[in-house]
Design a protein around this motif. Sequence first.
Motif: not given
Length: 365
Positions: A112-119, A286-291
Motif C-alpha cells: 500500500v505504501l509503495a503504491f501510494a508513493l508511486g501514484e 508494489p505487489l512485489a512486496a507481498l510476493a
Amino acid sequence: MNTFERYVLNEILPFLFGALAAVITLLVVGSLEKVIAPLLAKGANPALVARVLALNVPEAAAQALPIALMFATLLGLSRLAADSELKSALAAGIPATRLFRPVLALGLAVTVLAFALGEGLVPRAKTEARRVQQQIVLDNPRVLGLNAGQSAVLRDSLGRAISIGQILPGGELRDLRVVTMQAGLPPREVITAASGRLRPGSTVLELRSGQRVTYQDARPVTVLTFQSGTLPLQDTGTELGAEGSSDLNPIYEPLPALIARTNTYRAQNISAPADFTALHRKFAGPLAALALAFFAVALAVFSFRSGRDLGMVWALLLTFAYYATFSVFRIMGENGALPGALAAYAPDLIAIAAGAALLWLTARR
C-alpha cells in the motif's frame, strides 16, 4: 496479533529500515553518479544538484521497499533461527507456518505504501526534478558541455533544431542557426543570429542581429533581417537520466491518464510496449512486496527445516537476483520482446512459484 507475531515483526523492522536506507542510497547515487560530478565541475549550483538528488528519493523509495522487505525478512528470520528462537517457538506449540501471517501483513502494508508513493509523490517529484534540471542549465549554460569553440544542438517548441556554435563566459551564445527541415528535402527555413542568450528563469532563447531566410525548391524566397527575437525552447539538454529524452517516462504519469492513453492505443491497435509495460508495473511493482515476503518466509522455513543458515551473503545474493530479474523483464517489456503484463508480473510470479516449491520440498521432509 499475538506476542509471537509481534516479536517477529520487532525483529524484522530494524533490518527493514536499515535496508531501505541503504537501497535508496544505492539507487539514487547509482542512477546519477555519472552526471553529478560533471555538473558540479562545470559550475552547476550545488544546491540545485542536491535538490535533484532529493527529488529522486521518492522514486527510489518506492522501488526499494519490496527489495528491502525481502532482505530484512531473510536476515530477521535467519537471526531467529540462529539463536534457536524458532526452535523454542516450535517447542511451545507454535508452528513455523505462523511466520507467514505477520510477514504477509507487513508485506501488505509495504504494498500500500509503495503504491501510494508511486501514484502520489513520485509523479510530482519527477516533474519538479525536471524543472530543477532546467533551472540548472538556465542558471549556468556551461553545464550543456560547451566550451570555447564547441557546439551543441537544442530544440525549440516547434521541433526545429537550434545549433549553437560557441558559448562565452557569462552564458553568451554565438553563431546560432535554427533550421526547419523537411523529410528528404532541403531546409524550408533557416534563421541565423550572431548572438543570443537563455533568458534567466525561463525556457526562452533570445536572438540578436539575425536573418530569416525561407526556401522553395532550395531557392531563397524571402530574406528578412531582425535586431532581436525570441524562441521558446522545448529541450534545453537538461535531462540528467541515462535516456536523455525530453519526454517523461510513462511510469511517472498518473494512473488515470496512463489508462486512458493505453485504452486509446488498444482501440486503435497501436503498439506502445513502453506504455503498456508501465501500466502493469504500476501494480506489479508494489505487489512485489507481498510476493517477496511470501518467498522470504518460505525460504526461511525451508532453511530452518533443513538445518541451514541463510546469513547475510545469501540475503544479498537473492536481493540482487530479484533486482536483476526485474530489470531484464522491464527492458524486454519496454522494447516489445514480451507482452507488458508478462514483463511486469513475471518477477513476482517467479518469486511466488519459488516460494511454493520451497514449501512443497519442506512438506516432503
